[in-house]
Design an enzyme around this catalytic site. Sequence first.
Site, PDB file in Angstrom:
ATOM      1  N   HIS A   1       0.856  -1.199   0.000  1.00 52.22           N
ATOM      2  CA  HIS A   1       0.000   0.000   0.000  1.00 52.22           C
ATOM      3  C   HIS A   1       0.888   1.244   0.000  1.00 52.22           C
ATOM      4  O   HIS A   1       1.436   1.615  -1.029  1.00 52.22           O
ATOM      5  CB  HIS A   1      -0.925  -0.053   1.207  1.00 52.22           C
TER       6      HIS A   1
ATOM      7  N   HIS B   1      -2.425  -1.203 -11.328  1.00 53.42           N
ATOM      8  CA  HIS B   1      -3.300  -0.698 -10.273  1.00 53.42           C
ATOM      9  C   HIS B   1      -4.472  -1.652 -10.127  1.00 53.42           C
ATOM     10  O   HIS B   1      -4.933  -2.243 -11.110  1.00 53.42           O
ATOM     11  CB  HIS B   1      -3.805   0.712 -10.604  1.00 53.42           C
TER      12      HIS B   1
ATOM     13  N   ARG C   1      -3.017  11.073 -11.603  1.00 54.27           N
ATOM     14  CA  ARG C   1      -2.145  11.697 -10.604  1.00 54.27           C
ATOM     15  C   ARG C   1      -0.685  11.607 -11.045  1.00 54.27           C
ATOM     16  O   ARG C   1       0.101  12.542 -10.827  1.00 54.27           O
ATOM     17  CB  ARG C   1      -2.346  11.032  -9.241  1.00 54.27           C
TER      18      ARG C   1
ATOM     19  N   ASP D   1       2.833   6.141  -7.829  1.00 52.18           N
ATOM     20  CA  ASP D   1       4.095   5.858  -7.144  1.00 52.18           C
ATOM     21  C   ASP D   1       5.291   5.801  -8.097  1.00 52.18           C
ATOM     22  O   ASP D   1       6.441   5.777  -7.641  1.00 52.18           O
ATOM     23  CB  ASP D   1       3.989   4.526  -6.401  1.00 52.18           C
TER      24      ASP D   1
ATOM     25  N   ARG E   1      -3.696  11.548   3.106  1.00 53.91           N
ATOM     26  CA  ARG E   1      -4.899  10.712   3.113  1.00 53.91           C
ATOM     27  C   ARG E   1      -5.831  11.017   4.290  1.00 53.91           C
ATOM     28  O   ARG E   1      -7.014  10.654   4.280  1.00 53.91           O
ATOM     29  CB  ARG E   1      -4.506   9.240   3.095  1.00 53.91           C
TER      30      ARG E   1
ATOM     31  N   ARG F   1     -20.148  -5.148   9.593  1.00 53.28           N
ATOM     32  CA  ARG F   1     -20.063  -6.564   9.971  1.00 53.28           C
ATOM     33  C   ARG F   1     -20.461  -7.455   8.806  1.00 53.28           C
ATOM     34  O   ARG F   1     -21.563  -8.007   8.750  1.00 53.28           O
ATOM     35  CB  ARG F   1     -20.978  -6.836  11.177  1.00 53.28           C
TER      36      ARG F   1
END
Length: 436
Positions: free
Chosen positions: A273, A319, A328, A374, A400, A420
């Site tokens: 991540h 990705h 980006r 990245d 973030r 849940r």
Amino acid sequence: MVKDLKDELRPLILKHSEEVREFRQKHGSKVVGEVTIDMMYGGMRGIKGLICETSVLDPDEGIRFRGHSIANCQLVLPKIPRGEEPLPEGLFWLLVTGEVPTDDQVKAISREWAKRADLPSHVVTMLNNFPPTVHPMAQLSATLTTLSSQSHFAKAYAEGKPKKLYWEFVYEDAMDLIGKLPIIAATIYRNLFRDGSPVCPIDVKKDWSWNFTDMLGYDDPMFTELMRMYLTLLGDHEGGNVCSHTCHLVGSALSDPYLSYAAGLNGLAGPLHGLASQEVLLWLNKLQQDIGVDVSDEEMHAFIWDTLQSGQVVPGYGHAVLRKTDPRHLVLREFALKHLPEDKLFRLVSQLYKIVPDILIEQGKAKNPWPNVDACSGVLFTHYGMTEMSYHTVLLGISRALGCMASMIWSRALGFPIERPKSMSTTGLKKLCHSN
């Protein structure tokens, strides 16, 4: 007089809450999609099971912040006078309200965050006593966890405040948390990489990014512009990524924003991540050691093929959702082309951009052969002197927070319940298949 963000938000929450109530009454039983066994074993990819009001990730267009593309945000979000990059304060306003703010509204957010930046003494003591072996992300997460002692929401819940007011206390925590992040992160940086020298005082007349880079010890105005752009670009990425989903999940148990975002940061610290930018830089360093910097396209082509055939991947490409070049990345690339076109690492990244996608397409394994954000973000930070790769994820963690906190405000405003989902065992799935 500029209307306070919280005051702007109140009527929007009332209106949207009613819209959601009516929508659910009318369409609550509508089937949205199906779940396959492969999806369950495959990280739940493709399962539509979350509500995220702040942003949506389209496979072909990339991220949209409240309906605005990255390109449009670059145009419409406020900037400093004579500046070229949008301010993260403007993105936060947009994520929270769905509306593009004015210059005055953004300045008000800058002042508000600056006023909330002070840290309690016990947190300062803890920050200054971490051993240098503790990773920057672990320090950041631990500090936010400790700040839970200052939570307005936790206090309001203990006092039995009504649920309809929960969002107001989460809002206060969110603003405090975002305001404190730069001084926390700068203290971590200076303790680890600048011999523990103290951070400078915050200037309440300056914007969030300026104060952050100033406290870090960087005075190049282009580095500050890069930081404004980066903190804006990576401010949100819908609700399914590890950091955002973890923050939402923990928050759904009515844990306060500090505990919730600390949990999200622990997910962000993973190599799959938030550490991806660091992985790219490490790989680029290895590439240079193996074949050099000034290599021909033919040599680069052969190196990439050797990498793939050895079972490795090319970091910075592909990705989980996107099927085109990450917008980006394109913005970061344009910044680099304008301000550091001759940087050796960036030239290497540009050469890879020209060669890698065609190879990945030829190989036929990658669903998305294009670069993600990245692929060059770490290269830009390195160019301006921030060579400490282990710290780069902290920058993403600061960014973030904008999306996670905006979403958390809305989660409490809309009264979302504890999350849940139902799990099944392999044995149970086999029985299900045989019964059908």
